[in-house]
Design an enzyme around this catalytic site. Structure first.
Site, PDB file in Angstrom:
ATOM      1  CG  PHE A 142     -10.032  -4.703  -0.691  1.00 24.52           C
ATOM      2  CD1 PHE A 142      -8.847  -4.970  -0.026  1.00 24.52           C
ATOM      3  CD2 PHE A 142     -10.445  -5.588  -1.676  1.00 24.52           C
ATOM      4  CE1 PHE A 142      -8.096  -6.112  -0.325  1.00 24.52           C
ATOM      5  CE2 PHE A 142      -9.704  -6.725  -1.986  1.00 24.52           C
ATOM      6  CZ  PHE A 142      -8.529  -6.979  -1.301  1.00 24.52           C
ATOM      7  CG  ASP A 227     -13.988  -2.286  -7.563  1.00 26.22           C
ATOM      8  OD1 ASP A 227     -14.788  -3.196  -7.849  1.00 26.22           O
ATOM      9  OD2 ASP A 227     -12.867  -2.487  -7.047  1.00 26.22           O
ATOM     10  CE  LYS A 256     -15.087  -9.637  -4.553  1.00 27.05           C
ATOM     11  NZ  LYS A 256     -14.028 -10.479  -4.012  1.00 27.05           N
TER      12      LYS A 256
HETATM   13  C1  LIG Z   1     -14.423  -4.037  -4.525  1.00 32.95           C
HETATM   14  C2  LIG Z   1     -13.389  -5.058  -4.878  1.00 32.95           C
HETATM   15  N1  LIG Z   1     -12.540  -4.812  -5.880  1.00 32.95           N
HETATM   16  C3  LIG Z   1     -11.608  -5.703  -6.244  1.00 32.95           C
HETATM   17  C4  LIG Z   1     -11.460  -6.907  -5.590  1.00 32.95           C
HETATM   18  C5  LIG Z   1     -10.389  -7.870  -6.005  1.00 32.95           C
HETATM   19  O1  LIG Z   1     -10.918  -8.966  -6.660  1.00 32.95           O
HETATM   20  P1  LIG Z   1     -10.045 -10.295  -6.824  1.00 32.95           P
HETATM   21  O2  LIG Z   1      -9.870 -10.894  -5.465  1.00 32.95           O
HETATM   22  O3  LIG Z   1     -10.856 -11.163  -7.749  1.00 32.95           O
HETATM   23  O4  LIG Z   1      -8.748  -9.878  -7.436  1.00 32.95           O
HETATM   24  C6  LIG Z   1     -12.322  -7.196  -4.522  1.00 32.95           C
HETATM   25  C7  LIG Z   1     -12.182  -8.456  -3.756  1.00 32.95           C
HETATM   26  O5  LIG Z   1     -12.620  -8.596  -2.642  1.00 32.95           O
HETATM   27  C8  LIG Z   1     -13.307  -6.244  -4.156  1.00 32.95           C
HETATM   28  O6  LIG Z   1     -14.147  -6.469  -3.135  1.00 32.95           O
END
Ligand SMILES: Cc1ncc(COP(=O)(O)O)c(C=O)c1O
Length: 396
Positions: A142, A227, A256
């Site tokens: 994700f 990520d 986040k």
């Molecule tokens: C690992 C990871 N990458 C990217 C995102 C996407 O972030 P955003 O919701 O701020 O676009 C999330 C959101 O849950 C995430 O957990």
């Protein structure tokens, strides 16, 4: 006019697109690990907005810095410079051990930025033929919700009705370094992974996996990209989850909690060789790196380090997991986690348990239907965890 929770739920459902199915609790105030609904009921936040609230709700130090900045300068766009962004970028580089950083707002934007950076590096430095760059990702990943990012999701629902999708991604089983070795070819620009898959259900790869992938990337001239939007800034018991494996990436993506729970702040950090390839006009964002975001970002990083949230998460995570292991209920399939990043996998649907926990004053959310994630703000105390466990035990 004062609205009741029920009225606000109806108004929200009437005027808002139904792209979420939230628990029916209407929150109006938050402090630390606690939130209150408009009827005055108090709940413990065990989700922390998917780890964006590592610092707790309305963290006073961060809010104070943000308020001061609100009265001074809020937005310049990148057409002009501001006096906070350089210091934020410097801090990000110091904290991540990288050479350059590029600010954005949401996590998905930062992931998009990393993908663009990796492709550009692939063409300009590695010499991949035009339009041929590939990026390897993990099954069950994700990384956000843009069209490019969902293009390499393995969740059918995320993609259904949103095509045509973006090509250029190779999806491999997560946790197996050998398949990455097999899939790498002269067109591979990068490997993008979450160090622990959060939305996937707190999936922890085998020990040594990240290190092995890093080694393979290095040997094959491929960028190793992590990520850490959900796992970073102390969540797993280390400042960055890659530290568990000693596998420092070539490029790291943060979001986040970088916004201290008050503002969207994200960033990509990497080497000059990679981020130095961006030229004026190549990429950008009107709000990315604005003075409020930069101020909040600095305050959020300072707080994590000053309060040693990683160590807190590591110790309290172990304490809490040990308690969870004492739960005696055959519906529990597995309990797994690192630091205060814990998944309770059930043999059946998790939503009824999330609903029951809500009635007891604990807010959490199911992921992938059968998993309950416990990820409270990292400022939580032992006593507050005891409070939570007592109720979790009652429910199970
Ligand atoms: C690992 C990871 N990458 C990217 C995102 C996407 O972030 P955003 O919701 O701020 O676009 C999330 C959101 O849950 C995430 O957990």
């Amino acid at each position: 006019m004062e609205y009741s929770s029920q009225q606000l739920i109806e108004i929200g459902d009437r005027y808002g697109a139904h792209n979420y199915k939230p628990l029916d609790v209407v929150l109006t105030r938050g402090e630390g690990v606690w939130v209150w609904d408009i009827e005055g009921n108090k709940y413990m936040d065990m989700l922390s907005s998917y780890s964006a609230l590592n610092h707790g709700h309305c963290n006073h130090e961060i809010v104070k810095k943000m308020k001061e900045q609100l009265d001074k300068l809020t937005l310049t766009s990148r057409a002009f410079r501001n006096d906070k962004l350089p210091l934020f970028l410097k801090k990000v580089c110091e904290v991540t051990g990288m050479e350059m950083a590029l600010p954005m707002n949401t996590g998905a934007e930062a992931v998009e930025t990393a993908l663009k950076a990796a492709r550009k590096w692939g063409y300009r430095v590695k010499g991949i033929s035009k339009e041929k760059a590939e990026i390897i990702v993990g099954i069950n990943n994700f990384h956000g919700r843009t069209i490019t990012i969902i293009s390499f999701s393995t969740e059918d629902q995320y993609k259904d009705g949103f095509g045509p999708l973006t090509p250029g991604f190779e999806i491999v089983p997560y946790g197996n370094a050998e398949v990455i070795q097999e899939k790498i070819n002269e067109n591979t620009a990068g490997v993008l992974l979450e160090p622990i898959q959060g939305e996937g259900g707190i999936i922890i790869p085998p020990e040594g996996y990240l290190n092995e992938v890093k080694k393979i990337c290095k040997e094959n001239n491929v960028l190793f990209i992590l990520d850490e939007i959900q796992t970073g800034l102390g969540r797993t018991g280390k400042l960055f989850a890659w530290e568990w494996d000693g596998a420092k990436p070539d490029m790291i993506i943060l979001g986040k909690a970088l916004g201290g729970g008050v503002y969207p702040v994200s960033v990509v950090a990497s080497s000059k060789e990679v981020l130095g390839l961006f030229n004026p006009g190549d990429h950008g964002s009107t709000f990315g790196g604005n003075p409020i975001a930069a101020t909040v970002g600095i305050a959020a990083l300072d707080y994590v380090l000053k309060e040693n949230l990683p160590e807190r998460s590591r110790k309290l995570g172990k304490y809490f997991m040990d308690k969870l292991f004492t739960l005696d209920n055959s519906v529990i399939k597995e309990i797994r986690g690192k630091g205060l990043f814990i998944g309770l996998e059930l043999k059946g649907p998790a939503r009824p348990y999330a609903e029951k926990l809500k009635e007891k004053g604990i807010l959490c959310k199911e992921t992938h239907n059968t998993i309950i994630r416990f990820a409270p703000p990292l400022i939580i105390t032992k006593e507050e965890l005891d409070w939570a466990f007592k109720r979790i035990k009652e429910v199970f």
